[in-house]
Structure formats: structure tokens, C-alpha cells
Motif scaffolding. Structure first.
Motif, PDB file in Angstrom:
ATOM      1  N   PRO A 173      55.176  63.742  66.336  1.00  0.00           N
ATOM      2  CA  PRO A 173      54.990  64.713  67.429  1.00  0.00           C
ATOM      3  C   PRO A 173      54.249  65.935  66.900  1.00  0.00           C
ATOM      4  N   GLY A 174      53.420  66.530  67.732  1.00  0.00           N
ATOM      5  CA  GLY A 174      52.695  67.730  67.319  1.00  0.00           C
ATOM      6  C   GLY A 174      53.641  68.860  66.959  1.00  0.00           C
ATOM      7  N   LEU A 175      53.294  69.609  65.910  1.00  0.00           N
ATOM      8  CA  LEU A 175      54.086  70.767  65.512  1.00  0.00           C
ATOM      9  C   LEU A 175      53.961  71.864  66.565  1.00  0.00           C
ATOM     10  N   ILE A 176      54.923  72.785  66.561  1.00  0.00           N
ATOM     11  CA  ILE A 176      54.980  73.836  67.575  1.00  0.00           C
ATOM     12  C   ILE A 176      55.114  75.185  66.885  1.00  0.00           C
TER      13      ILE A 176
ATOM     14  N   MET B 151      40.276  81.275  70.004  1.00  0.00           N
ATOM     15  CA  MET B 151      39.677  79.990  69.657  1.00  0.00           C
ATOM     16  C   MET B 151      39.809  79.713  68.158  1.00  0.00           C
ATOM     17  N   ALA B 152      39.597  80.731  67.332  1.00  0.00           N
ATOM     18  CA  ALA B 152      39.736  80.539  65.884  1.00  0.00           C
ATOM     19  C   ALA B 152      41.139  80.060  65.531  1.00  0.00           C
ATOM     20  N   GLY B 153      42.143  80.659  66.146  1.00  0.00           N
ATOM     21  CA  GLY B 153      43.514  80.227  65.886  1.00  0.00           C
ATOM     22  C   GLY B 153      43.803  78.852  66.430  1.00  0.00           C
ATOM     23  N   ALA B 154      43.293  78.559  67.636  1.00  0.00           N
ATOM     24  CA  ALA B 154      43.531  77.250  68.233  1.00  0.00           C
ATOM     25  C   ALA B 154      42.963  76.135  67.363  1.00  0.00           C
ATOM     26  N   LEU B 155      41.738  76.315  66.870  1.00  0.00           N
ATOM     27  CA  LEU B 155      41.134  75.285  66.023  1.00  0.00           C
ATOM     28  C   LEU B 155      41.890  75.141  64.709  1.00  0.00           C
ATOM     29  N   GLU B 156      42.296  76.258  64.125  1.00  0.00           N
ATOM     30  CA  GLU B 156      43.057  76.188  62.880  1.00  0.00           C
ATOM     31  C   GLU B 156      44.374  75.447  63.085  1.00  0.00           C
ATOM     32  N   MET B 157      45.070  75.744  64.168  1.00  0.00           N
ATOM     33  CA  MET B 157      46.340  75.077  64.428  1.00  0.00           C
ATOM     34  C   MET B 157      46.149  73.605  64.735  1.00  0.00           C
ATOM     35  N   LEU B 158      45.256  73.288  65.646  1.00  0.00           N
ATOM     36  CA  LEU B 158      45.059  71.890  66.018  1.00  0.00           C
ATOM     37  C   LEU B 158      44.684  71.044  64.812  1.00  0.00           C
ATOM     38  N   GLU B 159      43.774  71.537  63.992  1.00  0.00           N
ATOM     39  CA  GLU B 159      43.278  70.729  62.875  1.00  0.00           C
ATOM     40  C   GLU B 159      44.268  70.664  61.716  1.00  0.00           C
ATOM     41  N   SER B 160      45.368  71.424  61.807  1.00  0.00           N
ATOM     42  CA  SER B 160      46.449  71.280  60.838  1.00  0.00           C
ATOM     43  C   SER B 160      47.717  70.733  61.499  1.00  0.00           C
ATOM     44  N   GLY B 161      47.560  70.074  62.649  1.00  0.00           N
ATOM     45  CA  GLY B 161      48.662  69.310  63.227  1.00  0.00           C
ATOM     46  C   GLY B 161      49.570  70.043  64.179  1.00  0.00           C
ATOM     47  N   CYS B 162      49.196  71.243  64.600  1.00  0.00           N
ATOM     48  CA  CYS B 162      50.003  72.002  65.554  1.00  0.00           C
ATOM     49  C   CYS B 162      49.360  71.887  66.929  1.00  0.00           C
TER      50      CYS B 162
END
Length: 517
Positions: A56-59, A103-114
Motif C-alpha cells: 500500500p502507498g505510504l501516507i 509539485m516539487a513535493g508531490a513528485l518527491e513523495m510519489l517517486e519514493s512510494g508515498c
């Protein structure tokens, strides 16, 4: 209306509810409908996952998107001094900048599994609509699940502190007061625009902290949350210095004040809570609210150690946050889980230290509670937020060992595919929706502006460091109902220690050259 279907085929399933197994995952219209071996694809989009682990995706249950490019800009400082540097001394930013930051935070989170975030993002009262729209639009464009609780307050920062121990006068206000009625109207308009408008995006109510808001503002926000059935998020008792400030304002703790307002319920979440006492923790449990632990920022600002083992054993709902990048320097939830696991070794008997799997479940289940959504699980009915990881760095033999390896040895390097709401939004480690090169250029430009402002931040900080250090040291020396700081025996005798402190007292928090220019 057409139905969207997706089938993740042949993954090693790592789910909090069961052992490792090889199976397929079917998602229909963004919801998991079936998990099992040999599922027929039919017309579904197929994602081949043989040899990968599906989790499951991290939160991330607490952050501030406006700080996403503040990496390396802020010294380690106690919170009240940190605020002067990290928040009040910054350059003005536009709504377009806020899009870049989110957007910078969203990409960082998504690409590290969040896959999901609760963003306590500051939104200026004078341009509330444009800034909040920019943040929500960034999350929509990135494909991330987000709850935005616009962080607002109407009191001057110096009115939120106790100056009982200060020999110097309280500084003049940093700006004109904000209109509480206007802030509530802006929040109401935000809900009108976004509540129910997007499957992945949720408006929430988010006062900065009770002591930073007038009663008129808090009462209006509480009424709005009740009327809209909304989630609620705020900071509570992050530091020891806030104990006295809250008692001066309310004659009782901020938690009691929130309870009287009716703001403690399932779906409300409280960031930090380090200096709550056992009775306050019990109140949180009885009311069904969630505490959000932010281990990295608590260390960065010396705020103390949340007794996570006690809370988990006592049945309190606990989530996990990265907090803003000005007090963390990244948005990596693998790192947050590692810090949360290791920090607890400083508290209590080793027989009670929470192990990595417990922290992982806390991140998933507590995060789902904080956002008030069916997340963090592969059970049918859960949101189809799925992360596929390569297994080159990890050995999927049994669940406990794999989770421990992921938390202690992973930073997101293994993330291959990320699915949010049944849609692949990251493939082979890159966004499927965003021109990352173009966004990186925008981020670098903004980050350069932020760093060029550091001498001005230093000058602003220097105006207040004396009086804020004085009140901080005074409050830290006062007795408190609980102790949340690690006790360390001095490395020197009294005379040597005094000499060290005298030397250290002459140093500045300096981010310019050696001359401070």
C-alpha cells in the motif's frame, strides 16, 4: 459513465493484514475489488508485477508544502527561534511559486512510494483563493492523493508566546492583524470549490495552532468543520515552551480547549503532541482523534521524544509525518519511518521498543485515520493506491523481515511503479503525468532565490534571537508534568562546560561566508 479497471498481475503482496503471497490485484474505478491468484484481466489495463513487491502507498500525515524547496536553508534551532528564520524571514512568493513548491513535493513523495499527504500548507489571507487553487492544482496534475488543510491564524507570533521570563520587552507586532471573519469566509469558499469536486483531493480545516488563533477564528473554523463534516488538523503542544503559553491564554491546556470546541473526533488529527500528559493522551484516545508523530523535525528543533510505545500500547491512533522540508530537508517517508523506529530506542525498556513493522502499520493505518479515507490496505473497498518495488535490494522471504529491510535500508530507490486511485502515475521511477525536466528547472530557479535570501534571513533572525533565547531558556528550566527530553551527562566538568558555553554563546547561526556577509 465508463468503468475503469486495472489489474496488477503476479506481485508479491505485502499487506498489513496477512502474510506474503503471490497474487493479482484488481481495481475498479479507483477502488480495490479483488485480490487473489489468476484473476482474469478482461478489459482491464494490466500492470505486470512479477518479481516485484506490491505494498500500500505510504501516507505522509503532516507536512507544509510551502517549505518543499527549503532544503538546507535553516539551522537546527528550537521552534520559536526556528520560526523567525524559516517562516518570517523568507522572500515573498507568488501563487505560481506555490504551484512549483507543491509539485516539487508531490513528485518527491510519489517517486519514493508515498501516495497520500495531509498538507498543512500556509495560505496567505490576502490571496487565499489563488494560492489554495495553485496547491490543489499541483496535486491534481501530479496525480497524488491529498488533503489540504490551509494553515491559518490571526494572532501576531509574539502574542502566542509567554514572556514571563524575559528581561526585555515583548517585540512590536510583525504585521497588521488578520480579520477572523474574513478568514472563515475564505475557508468556506475553499470548501465550496473543492468539497466533493475531485476523487483524490479533499479540503480540510487547519488552524495553525490553537494559541495562534483568536477564539473568534477557532469558533468559526469549528463551526465550519461541523457543518461540512470535514477533517480537522492542527499543531498541539509541540514544545515545552507552549505549555505556559497555552495556560496563559486558556487557563487550561490547548487540548482541553479543542475538546470544548468539539474538535476532537475521528477524522481530526493533531501534529506533534510531544508535551501532552497521560490524561491528555487518554482524551485523544477516547475521542477517536489521531496524533501525528514527526520524528525528524522533533529532532531538528530539539522538541523532545513522543512516547510512541506508550501510545500504541494504550490504543491511541498514531500516524507519521515528514513535516516541512525546513525542519526535515526532505519528504521521504521511508526515512521518517526509520527515524521513528530508531528514536524510540531512547525511551523505555528495549522489551517495549516498537519494531519496524509496528511503525510501518502506524504510517499506513494512522495515516488513513488522519485523512479519514480507506487507505493503507489491500482489502476490497480500499483505495487503489499501490506501490511496486524492485526486489534487488530486499529479500521477500517473510513479511516481518521484508518490512524491516524496507524501513531500515530503503529510501525509495526500489520504487518502480506507483498507482494512485487506480491510475499509474509513476512508471520506472518517473512521473507519467508531468514534464519533470521542465518542473526541475522551475524548482531550481525558485530554490536559488530562496538561498540568495539567506543573508536577509540572518539579519531578521538577529533582531529577535536575544529575547527569544531568553524566554526559551526560562521555560525549559521550569518544571513540567512530563519529561520528553533525553538526559545526557555533560562531557566536561562544570568549569570546562562553562568555558564551552561561553564560547558557543558568541557564535551566530551563519549561512553566509565566514564574515557573515
Amino acid at each position: 459513465m465508463s468503468t475503469s479497471e486495472l489489474l496488477v498481475r503476479g506481485a508479491t503482496i505485502l499487506d498489513p493484514s496477512g502474510p506474503l503471497r503471490t497474487a493479482d490485484i484488481r481495481a475498479t474505478d479507483g477502488t480495490i475489488t479483488e485480490v487473489g491468484p489468476g484473476l482474469r484481466p478482461g478489459s482491464a489495463q494490466v500492470v505486470e508485477a512479477e518479481g516485484m513487491v506490491a505494498t500500500p502507498g505510504l501516507i505522509n500525515a503532516h507536512t507544509h508544502s510551502g517549505q518543499n524547496l527549503d532544503r538546507g536553508t535553516t539551522p537546527n534551532l528550537p521552534l520559536d527561534l526556528w520560526l523567525m528564520w524559516a517562516v518570517f524571514g523568507k522572500i515573498p512568493i507568488t501563487a505560481d511559486d506555490r504551484y512549483t513548491l507543491a509539485m516539487a513535493g508531490a513528485l518527491e513523495m510519489l517517486e519514493s512510494g508515498c501516495t497520500a499527504v495531509l498538507d498543512h500548507g500556509w495560505v496567505p489571507p490576502w490571496d487565499f483563493e489563488d494560492y489554495s487553487e495553485a496547491i490543489m492544482s499541483a496535486y491534481a496534475d501530479a496525480g497524488m492523493r491529498a488533503g489540504l488543510a490551509p494553515m491559518i491564524g490571526d494572532l501576531d507570533i509574539f502574542d502566542t508566546m509567554s514572556f514571563e521570563g524575559a528581561s526585555q520587552p515583548k517585540p512590536e507586532p510583525l504585521g497588521d492583524p488578520f480579520d477572523p471573519q474574513g478568514l472563515v469566509e475564505s475557508m468556506t469558499g475553499f470548501f465550496d470549490r473543492w468539497q466533493g469536486a475531485h476523487s483524490r483531493l479533499t479540503p480540510m480545516v487547519g488552524p495553525s495552532a490553537p494559541q495562534r488563533c483568536s477564539h473568534e477564528l477557532m469558533d468559526g473554523l469549528a463551526r465550519l468543520a461541523r457543518e461540512r463534516g470535514a477533517g480537522f488538523h492542527t499543531h498541539v503542544l509541540e514544545t515545552k515552551t507552549q505549555i505556559a503559553a497555552n495556560l496563559e491564554r486558556y487557563g487550561r491546556s490547548s487540548l482541553s480547549y479543542l475538546k470544548d470546541l468539539g474538535m476532537l473526533y475521528p477524522g481530526s488529527s493533531l501534529a506533534h503532541c510531544v508535551w501532552m500528559d497521560p490524561d491528555e493522551f487518554a482524551t485523544v484516545r477516547r475521542c477517536g482523534a489521531t496524533i501525528v508523530h514527526n520524528p525528524v523535525s522533533n529532532l531538528r528543533c530539539g522538541s523532545g521524544i513522543l512516547p510512541v510505545a506508550d501510545l500504541l500500547e494504550g490504543g491511541v491512533s498514531v500516524a507519521l509525518g515528514a513535516d516541512g522540508a525546513a525542519s526535515n530537508d526532505n519528504q521521504n517517508m521511508f526515512e521518517a519511518m526509520k527515524f521513528a523506529t530508531l528514536l524510540q530506542t531512547l525511551h523505555g525498556s528495549h522489551l517495549r521498543w516498537p519494531q519496524a513493522p509496528a511503525i510501518w502499520r502506524m504510517c499506513l493505518q494512522g495515516g488513513a485515520a488522519a485523512l479519514g479515507q480507506p487507505l493503507g490496505s489491500f482489502q476490497p473497498g480500499s483505495a487503489a493506491d499501490i506501490v511496486l518495488l524492485d526486489t534487488e535490494r530486499h529479500v521477500p522471504v517473510h513479511a516481518e523481515g521484508l518490512v524491516t529491510s524496507l524501513i531500515l535500508a530503503e529510501h525509495g530507490e526500489s520504487v518502480h511503479t506507483v498507482i494512485v486511485d487506480g491510475e499509474p502515475v509513476v512508471s520506472e521511477g518517473r512521473s507519467t503525468r508531468v514534464d519533470e525536466d521542465a518542473m526541475a528547472a522551475r524548482s531550481r530557479d525558485l530554490q536559488r532565490r530562496l538561498h540568495e535570501n539567506l543573508p536577509e534571513r540572518q539579519a531578521f533572525y538577529d533582531r529577535y534571537v536575544g529575547v527569544l533565547t531568553e524566554i526559551h531558556d526560562y521555560e525549559m528550566a521550569q518544571p513540567a508534568p512530563v519529561e520528553r527530553l533525553a538526559q545526557i551527562t555533560p562531557a566536561f566538568g562544570e568549569s570546562e562546560l562553562a568555558a564551552q558555553e561561553s564560547h558557543l554563546g558568541t557564535q551566530r547561526c551563519q549561512f553566509g561566508d565566514e564574515k557573515g556577509e
